[in-house]
Design a protein around this motif. Structure first.
Motif, PDB file in Angstrom:
ATOM      1  N   PHE A 109     -27.621  21.735  -0.478  1.00 34.68           N
ATOM      2  CA  PHE A 109     -29.056  21.938  -0.258  1.00 34.68           C
ATOM      3  C   PHE A 109     -29.655  23.049  -1.118  1.00 34.68           C
ATOM      4  O   PHE A 109     -30.822  23.394  -0.933  1.00 34.68           O
ATOM      5  N   GLU A 110     -28.893  23.593  -2.031  1.00 32.97           N
ATOM      6  CA  GLU A 110     -29.368  24.706  -2.860  1.00 32.97           C
ATOM      7  C   GLU A 110     -30.757  24.453  -3.472  1.00 32.97           C
ATOM      8  O   GLU A 110     -31.612  25.354  -3.448  1.00 32.97           O
ATOM      9  N   PRO A 111     -31.039  23.281  -4.037  1.00 36.35           N
ATOM     10  CA  PRO A 111     -32.363  23.063  -4.649  1.00 36.35           C
ATOM     11  C   PRO A 111     -33.520  23.136  -3.649  1.00 36.35           C
ATOM     12  O   PRO A 111     -34.678  23.293  -4.055  1.00 36.35           O
ATOM     13  N   TYR A 112     -33.239  23.021  -2.366  1.00 36.79           N
ATOM     14  CA  TYR A 112     -34.293  22.980  -1.351  1.00 36.79           C
ATOM     15  C   TYR A 112     -34.402  24.265  -0.537  1.00 36.79           C
ATOM     16  O   TYR A 112     -35.288  24.383   0.313  1.00 36.79           O
ATOM     17  N   LEU A 113     -33.533  25.216  -0.786  1.00 33.91           N
ATOM     18  CA  LEU A 113     -33.550  26.448  -0.009  1.00 33.91           C
ATOM     19  C   LEU A 113     -34.598  27.417  -0.552  1.00 33.91           C
ATOM     20  O   LEU A 113     -34.806  27.512  -1.766  1.00 33.91           O
ATOM     21  N   PRO A 114     -35.266  28.176   0.335  1.00 34.48           N
ATOM     22  CA  PRO A 114     -36.255  29.159  -0.107  1.00 34.48           C
ATOM     23  C   PRO A 114     -35.616  30.229  -0.987  1.00 34.48           C
ATOM     24  O   PRO A 114     -34.411  30.500  -0.890  1.00 34.48           O
ATOM     25  N   THR A 115     -36.404  30.822  -1.844  1.00 36.84           N
ATOM     26  CA  THR A 115     -35.887  31.881  -2.709  1.00 36.84           C
ATOM     27  C   THR A 115     -35.792  33.225  -1.986  1.00 36.84           C
ATOM     28  O   THR A 115     -34.941  34.045  -2.311  1.00 36.84           O
ATOM     29  N   ASP A 116     -36.673  33.439  -0.996  1.00 30.67           N
ATOM     30  CA  ASP A 116     -36.609  34.662  -0.206  1.00 30.67           C
ATOM     31  C   ASP A 116     -35.308  34.678   0.594  1.00 30.67           C
ATOM     32  O   ASP A 116     -34.957  33.693   1.261  1.00 30.67           O
ATOM     33  N   ALA A 117     -34.574  35.793   0.534  1.00 32.63           N
ATOM     34  CA  ALA A 117     -33.244  35.863   1.129  1.00 32.63           C
ATOM     35  C   ALA A 117     -33.251  35.596   2.635  1.00 32.63           C
ATOM     36  O   ALA A 117     -32.422  34.832   3.147  1.00 32.63           O
ATOM     37  N   ALA A 118     -34.158  36.234   3.369  1.00 31.44           N
ATOM     38  CA  ALA A 118     -34.195  36.062   4.817  1.00 31.44           C
ATOM     39  C   ALA A 118     -34.576  34.635   5.193  1.00 31.44           C
ATOM     40  O   ALA A 118     -33.990  34.037   6.104  1.00 31.44           O
ATOM     41  N   ALA A 119     -35.553  34.087   4.505  1.00 30.85           N
ATOM     42  CA  ALA A 119     -35.975  32.708   4.776  1.00 30.85           C
ATOM     43  C   ALA A 119     -34.850  31.737   4.425  1.00 30.85           C
ATOM     44  O   ALA A 119     -34.625  30.748   5.128  1.00 30.85           O
ATOM     45  N   ARG A 120     -34.146  32.034   3.352  1.00 33.44           N
ATOM     46  CA  ARG A 120     -33.028  31.177   2.940  1.00 33.44           C
ATOM     47  C   ARG A 120     -31.952  31.132   4.028  1.00 33.44           C
ATOM     48  O   ARG A 120     -31.452  30.055   4.359  1.00 33.44           O
ATOM     49  N   GLU A 121     -31.595  32.287   4.586  1.00 37.06           N
ATOM     50  CA  GLU A 121     -30.585  32.338   5.635  1.00 37.06           C
ATOM     51  C   GLU A 121     -31.036  31.580   6.880  1.00 37.06           C
ATOM     52  O   GLU A 121     -30.225  30.909   7.537  1.00 37.06           O
ATOM     53  N   GLU A 122     -32.322  31.667   7.203  1.00 33.24           N
ATOM     54  CA  GLU A 122     -32.840  30.955   8.374  1.00 33.24           C
ATOM     55  C   GLU A 122     -32.710  29.448   8.196  1.00 33.24           C
ATOM     56  O   GLU A 122     -32.218  28.740   9.088  1.00 33.24           O
ATOM     57  N   VAL A 123     -33.130  28.952   7.052  1.00 29.83           N
ATOM     58  CA  VAL A 123     -33.057  27.513   6.789  1.00 29.83           C
ATOM     59  C   VAL A 123     -31.602  27.062   6.712  1.00 29.83           C
ATOM     60  O   VAL A 123     -31.235  26.002   7.230  1.00 29.83           O
ATOM     61  N   LEU A 124     -30.771  27.878   6.079  1.00 30.62           N
ATOM     62  CA  LEU A 124     -29.356  27.544   5.976  1.00 30.62           C
ATOM     63  C   LEU A 124     -28.725  27.449   7.368  1.00 30.62           C
ATOM     64  O   LEU A 124     -27.956  26.516   7.651  1.00 30.62           O
ATOM     65  N   ASP A 125     -29.044  28.397   8.258  1.00 26.71           N
ATOM     66  CA  ASP A 125     -28.531  28.345   9.628  1.00 26.71           C
ATOM     67  C   ASP A 125     -28.913  27.030  10.308  1.00 26.71           C
ATOM     68  O   ASP A 125     -28.089  26.379  10.960  1.00 26.71           O
ATOM     69  N   LEU A 126     -30.174  26.639  10.170  1.00 28.00           N
ATOM     70  CA  LEU A 126     -30.654  25.412  10.817  1.00 28.00           C
ATOM     71  C   LEU A 126     -29.971  24.175  10.246  1.00 28.00           C
ATOM     72  O   LEU A 126     -29.612  23.251  10.993  1.00 28.00           O
ATOM     73  N   LEU A 127     -29.762  24.150   8.942  1.00 27.14           N
ATOM     74  CA  LEU A 127     -29.098  23.006   8.317  1.00 27.14           C
ATOM     75  C   LEU A 127     -27.627  22.920   8.714  1.00 27.14           C
ATOM     76  O   LEU A 127     -27.091  21.823   8.903  1.00 27.14           O
ATOM     77  N   VAL A 128     -26.991  24.076   8.857  1.00 28.99           N
ATOM     78  CA  VAL A 128     -25.594  24.094   9.304  1.00 28.99           C
ATOM     79  C   VAL A 128     -25.492  23.503  10.702  1.00 28.99           C
ATOM     80  O   VAL A 128     -24.600  22.686  10.980  1.00 28.99           O
TER      81      VAL A 128
END
Length: 200
Positions: free
Chosen positions: A138-157
């Motif tokens: 999902f790298e191409p779809y993750l936000p560039t902001d670090a905190a937002a990226r971790e939030e989206v990554l958590d939800l996708l996991v």
């Protein structure tokens, strides 16, 4: 004479490796069928077609054998889950295929992770592998902001975890295709709502 000796040594090494893999596979198959406490070295030896002495000579103990078998299956799992980066539908199809093959085994291992150290290590490695897989796919779809990226990554996991598959496939009794569709819907909703930047 030297050529004959080299050939004999090579043949013996090949046979020894085949025996080792047969024992490792037997140990894995049994762990996929029942709890660790219910498996004896005699069971493994019988499944592999070798003696208990052969198992002990190669692995030292039941714990050593089971640890190696779980390391072997982790390598197999990495191969089974390979998918192209950014191709979400393809990746989720591969993932559901993987859960159809290994999901029940993963759930059996998770049920024992607090009881056996080697299972806990295997489960921890599996969780790390899954998060890494999600981050890569999902790298191409993750936000560039670090905190937002971790939030989206958590939800996708969470949306792609084996427990999501279990809830839909085993608990709800949905078909394999309907299960994949539901996971796709979850993932699409997460990506559509992804924050670009964490506020506050």
């Amino acid at each position: 004479m030297k050529t004959t000796r080299t050939y004999t040594q090579t043949a013996r090494a090949t046979a020894a490796e085949e025996t080792r893999l047969r024992i490792v596979r037997a140990a894995f198959e049994l762990q996929a069928e029942r709890l660790t406490t219910e498996i004896s070295l005699e069971d493994v030896a019988a499944r592999a077609g070798v003696s208990v002495q052969t198992v002990l000579r190669r692995f030292g103990s039941k714990a050593g054998l089971f640890e190696e078998s779980l390391g072997w299956i982790n390598a197999e799992i990495s191969d089974e889950r390979r998918a192209p980066v950014g191709e979400v539908a393809v990746a989720l199809h591969v993932l559901v295929d993987h859960y159809e093959k290994r999901g029940d085994f993963a759930l059996l291992m998770l049920a024992q992770e607090s009881s056996y150290e080697h299972v806990r290590r295997m489960s921890d490695a599996g969780k790390d592998t899954h998060r890494t897989w999600v981050a890569e796919i999902f790298e191409p779809y993750l936000p560039t902001d670090a905190a937002a990226r971790e939030e989206v990554l958590d939800l996708l996991v969470v949306a792609t975890d084996v427990y999501a598959w279990k809830l839909l496939r085993r608990d709800r009794g949905l078909s394999r295709d309907r299960t994949e569709q539901r996971i796709n819907t979850l993932v699409a909703a997460i990506l559509a709502a992804r924050p670009e930047k964490k506020e506050g």
